[in-house]
Structure formats: C-alpha cells, structure tokens
Design an enzyme around this catalytic site. Structure first.
Site, PDB file in Angstrom:
ATOM      1  N   GLU A   1       0.768  -1.104   0.087  1.00 22.57           N
ATOM      2  CA  GLU A   1      -0.119  -0.105   0.040  1.00 22.57           C
ATOM      3  C   GLU A   1       0.544   1.321  -0.092  1.00 22.57           C
ATOM      4  OE1 GLU A   1      -0.537  -2.788   1.700  1.00 22.57           O
ATOM      5  OE2 GLU A   1      -2.577  -3.447   1.142  1.00 22.57           O
TER       6      GLU A   1
ATOM      7  N   HIS B   1     -10.648  -5.914   9.198  1.00 22.55           N
ATOM      8  CA  HIS B   1     -11.404  -5.536   7.773  1.00 22.55           C
ATOM      9  C   HIS B   1     -12.694  -4.725   8.187  1.00 22.55           C
ATOM     10  CE1 HIS B   1      -8.716  -8.808   6.421  1.00 22.55           C
ATOM     11  NE2 HIS B   1      -8.987  -8.373   5.203  1.00 22.55           N
TER      12      HIS B   1
END
Length: 293
Positions: free
Chosen positions: A119, A188
């Site tokens: 990322e 998540h």
C-alpha cells in the site's frame, strides 16, 4: 404327413392381441411425447417470459451501488485518458467489490494497473502520477489497509500543493470499502474517517445512496484536490436510480428530509438507520430534518 399350424401374428413372434396392445402402447407413447414437447415449448415460452419479467423488474428497481460506482469510473475514464486506476486486483479480478469489473478489457492493463500488496508503495506511485498530470483512482481494497500508506497520504497527498507554493496539484481519489460487514474480521471492519479528517489538505467524501455514489465519485475524479472516498461494505448491494450527467457538489450537504423540530446529521450507512428512527419520531408527533453530510 405332419402338418404344423403356425399362430397368426400381427408382428413377428407376436400374437394379434399382443399386437393390439403394443399399438396402443405406441400410440400412448407418441401422444405423451407430443404432450411433452408441447409442455416443453410452453414452459420455454413461460420461462422466457419470466426471465423478461425479471429483467424488466430489475430495470424498474434500478442498479446496485457497486454498479453505479463502476459506471462513474467507466464514464470518467472514457471522457479523460488521464484517469487511471491503481491498486490490488483492480484489473483482471475487477476489484474486491467489482467496482472495476471487466474495465481492463476496455482500457487495457496499464490504465487498470494491478499492483503488489504494498500500500505504501502504490500510494506513493499514485501521488507522483497525479503530480505529473494524471488523475489516478487508488483502490485500497479495504480502508483498514490504508494505515500502511498513512505517511504518503498525510505528508505527500495532503501537503505537496501547499509546500510547493502551489506549483503542484494532486488530483487523486483514494477509494475503497470500510465499516462493519458480514463475515469480516476486525482488521477489515474499521472506519477511519477520524484518522484522516485531521490531515490538512485532504478532502473526505462518503456516499450513502446509489444516486449520490455515482454523482459524488464523478465529481471527486474531476476535482483537483486529493480526496478520500469512503464506501460502506453493506451498501454495495443497495438498489436505486442514477441521474445521467449529474455531478453532485462535494462541498454541499444533501437535505434528505425537511423538518422544523430538530436537525439530525448523518452520513454513509447511518442515513438508513436515521430514516428508520424518523418513522418512530413521526409517530410521536415530531417533525425532524435529516441532512446527509
């Protein structure tokens, strides 16, 4: 002389009575086959009619939110060759929630660039691309993963326009799912608006309906500001209509319901929770105003 009397037969080795029975069976089977074919044709016609009815009903009910988001990306990529998508599984897989589904077939692998699981790396690449004139859409796959790119977002995306004295613009959209969802783990299921709202120079946008998801995303892609676009995982299958060619202002709240007694502010999925509460308030004689941020 010995004479043999053979039985009279209608079929070889079959008596007349047996022949009549076989003829009756054959006739019955033929009728049954004809009836079966008729029923099959009728069922096929009925099936096609039902499929057409389902398709028509689907058209009336509208599209899903992920489809509206996909339309926004598709339309802006078609209108501007500088728009591109960068992230994990955004190309051939079509994104974690299918927002870029099959777009690589139309625009190629370079404009829908699949990246490694890094990322911080691909966020920096997207910010650099934006500084040179492209308009990248960065998919974080899950908003919780953007913590790994927090340095790039805060120290580069939000500040470079100002620290360069206005020499650079960073027209980038960082989008992805977040929030509590079914069968998702804790890492998540985060909503990180409170993390990012403290970053100078970064604009936050959250969609809540099919209509504003498309209109807001189109406006975000055309904005010259770095924008973090929040989508809730439980809203991707919400159905609704979109307005063609509409760009919703990013700096203006949406008045959901007019009222005079109290103002309720909400955003994202809480819009639906608030509207359920409004029904209870109405029964109690209150007239609430609802504004979606």
């Amino acid at each position: 002389m010995l004479q043999l009397q053979l039985p009279t037969t209608g079929l070889a080795g079959v008596s007349q009575s047996q022949s009549k029975q076989c003829s009756a069976c054959t006739s019955a089977r033929s009728s049954a086959r004809a009836l079966s074919r008729h029923q099959a044709r009728r069922a096929a016609r009925t099936g096609r009619g039902q499929l057409q009815a389902v398709a028509a009903a689907k058209d009336k009910k509208g599209k899903l939110m992920w489809e509206a988001l996909r339309e926004a990306v598709d339309e802006e990529m078609e209108a501007d060759p500088n728009v591109c998508v960068i992230g994990e599984d955004v190309g051939h897989y079509g994104g974690s929630y299918k927002v870029t589904y099959d777009l690589h077939k139309k625009y190629g692998d370079l404009r829908l660039l699949d990246t490694p699981i890094c990322e911080n790396g691909f966020m920096g690449m997207g910010i650099g691309a934006a500084m040179t004139g492209l308009r990248p859409i960065i998919e974080g796959m899950n908003m919780g993963f953007l913590l790994l790119a927090y340095n790039q977002i805060s120290n580069n995306a939000g500040m470079l326009h100002y620290t360069s004295g206005g020499q650079y613009k960073v027209p980038i959209v960082i989008r992805g799912p977040g929030g509590v969802g079914r069968q998702l783990g804790a890492e998540h299921s985060q909503r990180l608006e409170s993390y990012f709202q403290s970053i100078p120079g970064v604009q936050l946008v959250a969609c809540s309906t099919v209509a504003n998801s498309k209109a807001l995303l189109k406006s975000a892609i055309r904005s010259d500001n770095p924008i973090i676009f929040f989508e809730h995982v439980l809203l991707y299958n919400v159905k609704g209509e979109t307005q063609e060619g509409y760009y919703q202002p990013l700096e203006k709240a949406e008045l959901v319901r007019e009222g005079g007694d109290v103002t309720i502010l909400c955003y994202s999925r809480m819009r639906y929770v608030v509207m359920q509460a409004v029904q209870t308030l109405e029964k109690q004689g209150f007239d609430p105003e609802v504004t979606a941020l």
